[in-house]
Structure formats: structure tokens, C-alpha cells
Design a protein around this motif. Structure first.
Motif, short mmCIF file in Angstrom:
data_model
loop_
_atom_site.label_atom_id
_atom_site.label_comp_id
_atom_site.label_asym_id
_atom_site.label_seq_id
_atom_site.Cartn_x
_atom_site.Cartn_y
_atom_site.Cartn_z
N GLY A 356 0.89 -1.28 0.07
CA GLY A 356 0.12 0.04 0.03
C GLY A 356 0.74 1.30 0.01
N ARG A 357 0.12 2.51 0.14
CA ARG A 357 1.20 3.64 0.12
C ARG A 357 0.15 4.60 1.11
NH1 ARG A 357 -1.94 3.42 -4.84
NH2 ARG A 357 -0.07 3.33 -5.83
N ALA A 358 0.99 5.60 1.75
CA ALA A 358 0.62 6.55 2.55
C ALA A 358 0.22 7.93 1.97
CB ALA A 358 1.84 6.80 3.47
N ARG A 359 0.89 8.21 0.69
CA ARG A 359 0.27 9.25 0.07
C ARG A 359 0.14 8.77 -1.31
NH1 ARG A 359 5.79 12.67 0.23
NH2 ARG A 359 6.22 10.67 -0.30
N LYS A 360 -0.75 9.52 -2.20
CA LYS A 360 -1.02 9.31 -3.40
C LYS A 360 -0.24 9.10 -4.46
CE LYS A 360 -5.91 11.25 -3.01
NZ LYS A 360 -6.75 12.36 -3.46
N GLU A 361 0.87 9.49 -4.25
CA GLU A 361 2.06 9.68 -5.27
C GLU A 361 3.18 8.46 -4.75
OE1 GLU A 361 3.09 13.19 -2.09
OE2 GLU A 361 1.22 12.19 -3.39
N ASP A 362 2.85 7.93 -3.93
CA ASP A 362 3.83 6.85 -3.64
C ASP A 362 3.65 5.65 -4.50
OD1 ASP A 362 4.55 8.38 -1.32
OD2 ASP A 362 3.59 7.24 0.03
N PRO A 363 4.63 4.89 -4.65
CA PRO A 363 4.62 3.70 -5.55
C PRO A 363 4.22 2.55 -4.70
CG PRO A 363 6.85 4.07 -5.07
CD PRO A 363 6.21 5.21 -4.34
N VAL A 364 3.73 1.57 -5.31
CA VAL A 364 3.46 0.17 -4.55
C VAL A 364 4.40 -0.81 -5.13
CG1 VAL A 364 1.28 0.97 -3.93
CG2 VAL A 364 1.40 -0.25 -5.91
N SER A 365 4.48 -2.02 -4.22
CA SER A 365 5.17 -3.02 -4.66
C SER A 365 4.17 -4.10 -5.16
CB SER A 365 5.99 -3.76 -3.45
OG SER A 365 6.36 -5.16 -3.87
N ALA A 366 4.40 -4.56 -6.36
CA ALA A 366 3.24 -5.63 -7.03
C ALA A 366 3.39 -6.74 -6.23
CB ALA A 366 3.52 -5.73 -8.42
N GLY A 367 4.51 -7.29 -5.95
CA GLY A 367 4.53 -8.85 -5.04
C GLY A 367 4.33 -8.78 -3.74
N ALA A 368 4.21 -7.68 -3.09
CA ALA A 368 4.43 -7.51 -1.57
C ALA A 368 2.92 -7.90 -1.08
CB ALA A 368 4.61 -6.23 -1.24
N GLY A 369 2.91 -8.44 0.26
CA GLY A 369 1.66 -8.69 0.72
C GLY A 369 1.53 -9.81 1.65
N ILE A 370 0.49 -10.37 1.80
CA ILE A 370 0.32 -11.68 2.86
C ILE A 370 -0.45 -12.73 2.44
CG2 ILE A 370 -0.35 -12.24 5.24
CD1 ILE A 370 -0.09 -9.32 6.22
N THR A 371 0.24 -13.91 2.48
CA THR A 371 -0.72 -14.97 2.03
C THR A 371 -1.14 -15.69 3.41
OG1 THR A 371 0.57 -15.47 0.06
CG2 THR A 371 -0.56 -17.29 0.93
N LEU A 372 -2.40 -15.96 3.69
CA LEU A 372 -3.00 -16.51 4.80
C LEU A 372 -3.03 -18.03 4.79
CD1 LEU A 372 -5.94 -14.12 5.61
CD2 LEU A 372 -3.61 -13.84 6.71
N HIS A 373 -2.93 -18.65 5.62
CA HIS A 373 -2.98 -20.10 5.68
C HIS A 373 -4.12 -20.61 6.25
CE1 HIS A 373 0.87 -20.23 3.34
NE2 HIS A 373 1.55 -19.54 4.62
N ALA A 374 -4.63 -19.70 7.10
CA ALA A 374 -6.13 -20.09 7.90
C ALA A 374 -6.75 -19.19 8.08
CB ALA A 374 -5.47 -20.62 9.32
N LYS A 375 -8.04 -19.39 8.03
CA LYS A 375 -9.15 -18.33 8.07
C LYS A 375 -9.84 -18.52 9.64
CE LYS A 375 -11.29 -16.05 5.06
NZ LYS A 375 -11.00 -14.89 4.71
#
Length: 428
Positions: A356-375
Motif C-alpha cells: 500500500g501507500r501512505a500518500r497518493k504519489e507513493d509507489p506500491v510493490s506488486a509482489g508484496a503482501g500476505i498469504t494467509l494459511h488459515a481463516k
């Protein structure tokens, strides 16, 4: 007729009702620069504190629509339907939903946005597909609709420019939370978009803008009234955001999960909500002889529509999606049932990983994030992976792990505490 900004500010400050003419004037004058930012800031704060009635909100919305162009899809030979979500964590529903509804008989012209803070943006997700373009002219939008049945793209600068200016001001003046201003902001763009019908997905819970059901219901009723008053068939669903949607949080990760849904798989909650919203959209659009969305997922026609939509916007549906360079597993500290998983904390962690980004002009990483293994509700075992964090830089993991402190609980099943996936349905 000209007015004075100060008299309009003081009228609302003193809990007065603004006339249609006053609202028309102040929106137009602010868009043109005649009303200064500090004056509009004072008016927005007065609205936040003292509210607006239904007529005022409708007038405010229409004035913002009139500040720009209004799109026209009357040349299309099938009804149009759109969906808007108020945003959440793991909310990739638009990705499978738009082609699914197109495969079932409606055109879906959807203008979407980018993520800010812990909530993801549909355009950011789609931009992880190599070659895909978010910015289209009106003629290009029409071309994609005719070729694929659905288009998801960025709103042009000519659509409700007053809202763009007001939104930026609200963001820096502590006036974002006003329900009349939230509702008019969303609905001015959606009505100007020219769709014949609209389904609103109003999220409620820790990961949503609306934390409790009462506020979410008020926002939904306000937006449904605005749509109906403007001649757009509008319905709203209140849906759960007290835990993340699906198992993927992050741009390319969510695209992959959406493709799994279109291929006939995917997490149960994503499939259930996608099908429910598709049925609502087809009903609101009054599509004669509409196909059942479940069948369109099973027989591959929704996937075909997805591939056409991505290709028509310059993307390669067969291209490999970006992957983060680094990953870290979070293991379950105990065995038992995962009783809760806080959507907000997971969203903040994904944001800190670069999704995600803190400001509108910030870049984001396409591959970053979280994979959940349980709900929540799943049995987990001590030492086994509970989630995997992905980032391009190993230095991001420490702050992301800090955000996850207290994000989940493992214990005995209680059978309560979680919201149902669909909490309520609001109609005019």
C-alpha cells in the motif's frame, strides 16, 4: 445569483439548512477557485458536525456531478451495471465480478481507484499484470466494453472535478468521516459514470471505514437514496470486514486469487460474495434471460470474459505475475481453532510490506503482501505456518510483524463473535 461564502458557512455552523441555490453556488465557486480552501474547510467541518438532510445531500451530489461531464452508454445494446465497494483488506471482488457479470449478459463500466493506507486499490492490483493500462479515454472505454463486456479503469479528470478537489481537502482537514460527504463523494462519481444500475458493497468491521453496523447501515441508506433519487436503480449489501476477505492480501497475490475463482476454485468467501453481488447486479440491471453466475464460473465463460477484458486493456493474461524477493513465515504459537484475525492489523502489515501507500504519489510493490494459511474457524497446529509475509526488502518485515501483534487469537471454538459474510441488504 451570487452568494457570500461566509453566510453559507455561518448558516451551516448554526445548524441551518442550505438552499439548493446556495449549494449550487458554493460548489461551483469552489471548483472555479472563487471560494478559498480555508472557507470550504470551515464549511466541511460545519457539515461534519451538524449534518445534512436528504435534500441537501442530493443537491450537494448533483452540484458535484454538474461540475464535469456525464458519461453516456445509451449506444450499447444491453443494460449496464456497476458495483462499488467502500474498501477493505483482501477485497479483490471486482476482479472476478466484472467479467462474471459481463458473461451473464450485462455491460460493466467500472471506474475504480488506487489504494491508500491499509485498504487496497483495484487499479493497483490490475497494474501488476504486465502491460495492463488503467487510463483510458471515453472512446477506449466504449471499445473495451464492446469487445469484452466489462472495463475497469481510472476515472478521467473530467468526471466530477469538484469531488476530486473536495476529497483532497477533506483528507487534510479531518472531515473525511462525515457520512453526507462520504456518500456524496462516492455517488457523484458513480452517477456521473452513467450506469443504469448500481450495487454498493458497504464494508463493516475493523478493516473497513465503517467500524460498526449502525454507521454502515446509515451510509448505505444514504447512498441508496442518492442513487434512487438520481434515477439509478441502487441496492446495497452490508458485508463483513472484521477479517480479511480470501487468503491473499496484496496486489499480484490478489490477482492470482481472483484468477483461481474464475477458474472455478478459490476461497469460499470470495466465491460466495462474488456470486451474490453478481446476482444483485443482474437483478438491478433487469437483464432479460440472464445466465446464472455459478454456471458462468463453472463453464469457463467468466474466465473467457476476463481474458478479453485484460487483453483489451493491453494486458497479457498469460504473463507471470510479479513475486516479492523475500518472504517470512509466521507460525501458529499454539494448537487450536483460529477464533479471530483482525482485518485492520493484517491490512496495516501488508501496507508496511509495500503493498500500500501512505500518500497518493507513493509507489506500491506488486509482489508484496500476505498469504494467509488459515481463516477464523479453521483448526491450526502449533509451529505450522499461519501466514507468509512477502516483501521486496527484508528490512520491511520487522515493522510488519509489529503490526501483527495481537492480530489473531487461537483457542476453543465459540460459535460467535464474527459477522456473517452478508450482514444486511438495503433497498430504496
Amino acid at each position: 445569483m451570487g452568494f457570500d461564502a461566509i453566510e453559507i458557512i455561518t448558516a451551516k455552523r448554526d445548524r441551518g439548512e442550505l438552499s439548493t441555490a446556495q449549494i449550487d453556488w458554493v460548489i461551483d465557486a469552489y471548483t472555479r477557485g472563487e471560494v478559498a480552501d480555508e472557507q470550504m474547510s470551515a464549511l466541511l467541518m460545519a457539515i461534519l458536525l451538524n449534518g445534512m438532510d436528504r435534500r441537501e445531500i442530493a443537491d450537494w451530489t448533483q452540484a458535484m456531478i454538474r461540475s464535469g461531464e456525464r458519461m453516456d452508454w445509451s449506444s450499447l445494446d444491453r443494460p449496464t451495471a456497476d458495483k462499488h465497494s467502500t474498501g477493505g483488506v483482501g477485497d479483490k471482488i471486482t476482479l472476478p465480478l466484472a467479467p462474471l457479470v459481463a458473461a451473464c449478459g450485462a455491460y460493466v463500466p467500472q471506474l475504480s481507484g488506487r489504494g491508500l493506507g491499509h485498504t487496497g486499490g483495484t487499479l493497483d492490483k490490475l497494474e501488476s499484470i504486465p502491460g495492463w493500462r488503467a487510463s483510458l479515454s471515453n472512446d477506449e472505454m466504449l471499445g473495451v466494453l464492446r469487445a469484452a463486456g466489462a472495463v475497469v479503469c481510472a476515472a478521467g479528470s473530467g468526471l466530477a472535478p469538484a469531488d476530486r478537489k473536495l476529497y483532497a481537502l477533506r483528507d487534510v482537514t479531518g472531515t473525511v468521516e462525515s457520512i453526507p460527504l462520504i456518500a456524496s463523494s462516492i455517488m457523484s462519481k458513480k452517477i456521473a459514470e452513467g450506469t443504469g444500475s448500481l450495487v454498493l458493497d458497504v464494508k463493516v468491521g475493523s478493516g473497513a471505514f465503517m467500524k460498526n453496523v449502525a454507521d454502515a447501515r446509515e451510509l448505505a441508506r444514504t447512498m441508496v437514496a442518492l442513487g434512487s433519487d438520481a434515477g439509478v436503480r441502487t441496492v446495497a449489501l452490508l458485508t463483513a470486514m472484521d477479517r480479511p476477505l480470501g487468503l491473499a492480501v496484496g496486489n499480484a497475490l490478489e490477482v492470482q486469487e481472483a484468477v483461481e475463482v474464475l477458474a472455478g476454485g478459490g476461497p469460499q468467501d470470495i466465491v460466495e460474495l462474488t456470486v451474490r453481488l453478481a446476482r444483485e447486479m443482474l437483478e438491478a440491471a433487469e437483464v432479460a434471460g440472464a445466465r446464472d453466475p455459478e454456471e458462468a464460473l463453472k463453464d469457463g465463460s467468466a474466465m473467457d470474459a476476463w481474458r478479453r477484458m485484460i487483453t483489451a486493456q493491453g494486458g497479457d493474461p498469460d504473463a507471470a505475475l510479479p513475486k516479492a524477493a523475500e518472504s517470512v513465515e509466521v507460525a501458529a504459537p499454539a494448537s487450536g481453532v483460529l477464533t479471530s484475525l483482525d482485518a485492520l492489523k493484517v491490512g496495516i502489515a501488508a501496507w508496511r510490506l509495500g503493498a500500500g501507500r501512505a500518500r497518493k504519489e507513493d509507489p506500491v510493490s506488486a509482489g508484496a503482501g500476505i498469504t494467509l494459511h488459515a481463516k477464523p474457524g479453521d483448526v491450526v497446529r502449533e509451529g505450522r505456518p499461519l501466514m507468509t509475509l512477502h516483501a521486496d526488502e527484508a528490512g520491511r518485515f520487522e515493522r510488519a510483524l509489529a503490526a501483527l501483534d495481537g492480530a489473531y487469537e487461537i483457542g476453543e471454538p465459540s460459535g460467535d463473535g464474527l459477522l456473517p459474510l452478508v450482514v444486511d441488504r438495503i433497498t430504496a
